[in-house]
Design a protein around this motif. Structure first.
Motif, PDB file in Angstrom:
ATOM      1  N   CYS A  32      44.343  33.477  46.064  1.00 51.29           N
ATOM      2  CA  CYS A  32      44.152  32.234  45.320  1.00 51.29           C
ATOM      3  C   CYS A  32      44.464  31.068  46.250  1.00 51.29           C
ATOM      4  O   CYS A  32      45.542  31.020  46.829  1.00 51.29           O
ATOM      5  CB  CYS A  32      45.076  32.225  44.105  1.00 51.29           C
ATOM      6  N   CYS A  35      47.680  28.859  44.527  1.00 50.71           N
ATOM      7  CA  CYS A  35      49.071  29.320  44.553  1.00 50.71           C
ATOM      8  C   CYS A  35      49.331  30.253  45.740  1.00 50.71           C
ATOM      9  O   CYS A  35      50.464  30.680  45.945  1.00 50.71           O
ATOM     10  CB  CYS A  35      49.447  30.001  43.242  1.00 50.71           C
ATOM     11  N   HIS A  68      42.964  32.119  40.840  1.00 54.46           N
ATOM     12  CA  HIS A  68      43.273  32.745  39.552  1.00 54.46           C
ATOM     13  C   HIS A  68      42.717  31.876  38.431  1.00 54.46           C
ATOM     14  O   HIS A  68      42.674  30.653  38.581  1.00 54.46           O
ATOM     15  CB  HIS A  68      44.794  32.876  39.360  1.00 54.46           C
ATOM     16  N   CYS A  71      45.361  29.269  37.420  1.00 56.88           N
ATOM     17  CA  CYS A  71      45.502  28.188  38.401  1.00 56.88           C
ATOM     18  C   CYS A  71      44.293  27.260  38.357  1.00 56.88           C
ATOM     19  O   CYS A  71      44.419  26.047  38.500  1.00 56.88           O
ATOM     20  CB  CYS A  71      45.663  28.763  39.803  1.00 56.88           C
TER      21      CYS A  71
HETATM   22 ZN   LIG Z   1      46.760  31.287  41.718  1.00 54.50          ZN
END
Ligand SMILES: [Zn+2]
Length: 138
Positions: A32, A35, A68, A71
């Motif tokens: 990701c 993050c 994600h 996110c």
């Molecule tokens: Zn993420």
């Protein structure tokens, strides 16, 4: 060594990246980009436009990163807030929207109350500001 492939560019901003491009982007990054945690097998993930389309980003492979779903939703909210802010500033700047409030003045200072002795200075004249009933009682 694999053959180089031309970069995928969406025909329009609404064009979804085809599965082969999604797989290519996933293989390129595999985590990701928001993050920086790896995307586990079976986890829901999206392609995120690093520079959002509404903020002038392009719908092309170099502007897409895996993220994600959770996110991605948070970033989309931030992108929309950024867009709303820049649009509001621009509308104000070009005069398309009126200012929401007028500039308030500081107001006038409160006038000092005249003294009760004014009638003694000029006898026969009634004091301009007679003491109220409340003040007489004291
Ligand atoms: Zn993420």
């Amino acid at each position: 060594m694999t053959r180089s492939v031309p970069e995928w560019v969406g025909a329009t901003d609404d064009t979804r990246a085809p599965p082969r491009v999604r797989a290519r982007i996933f293989d390129r990054d595999n985590r990701c980009h928001l993050c920086h945690q790896p995307i586990q097998v079976g986890q829901k993930w999206d392609l995120d436009h690093v520079k959002a389309l509404i903020n002038g980003g392009e719908n092309r492979e170099t502007n897409l990163r895996p993220s994600h779903r959770k996110c991605h939703v948070e970033k989309t909210a931030r992108d929309v807030a950024e867009k709303a802010k820049t649009a509001a500033v621009r509308q104000k700047h070009i005069g398309a929207s009126a200012p929401k409030q007028t500039i308030k003045s500081a107001g006038f200072p409160k006038a000092a109350r005249p003294k009760k002795t004014s009638s003694k200075i000029m006898p026969g004249y009634r004091a301009l500001f007679a003491p109220s009933d409340q003040q007489k009682g004291q």
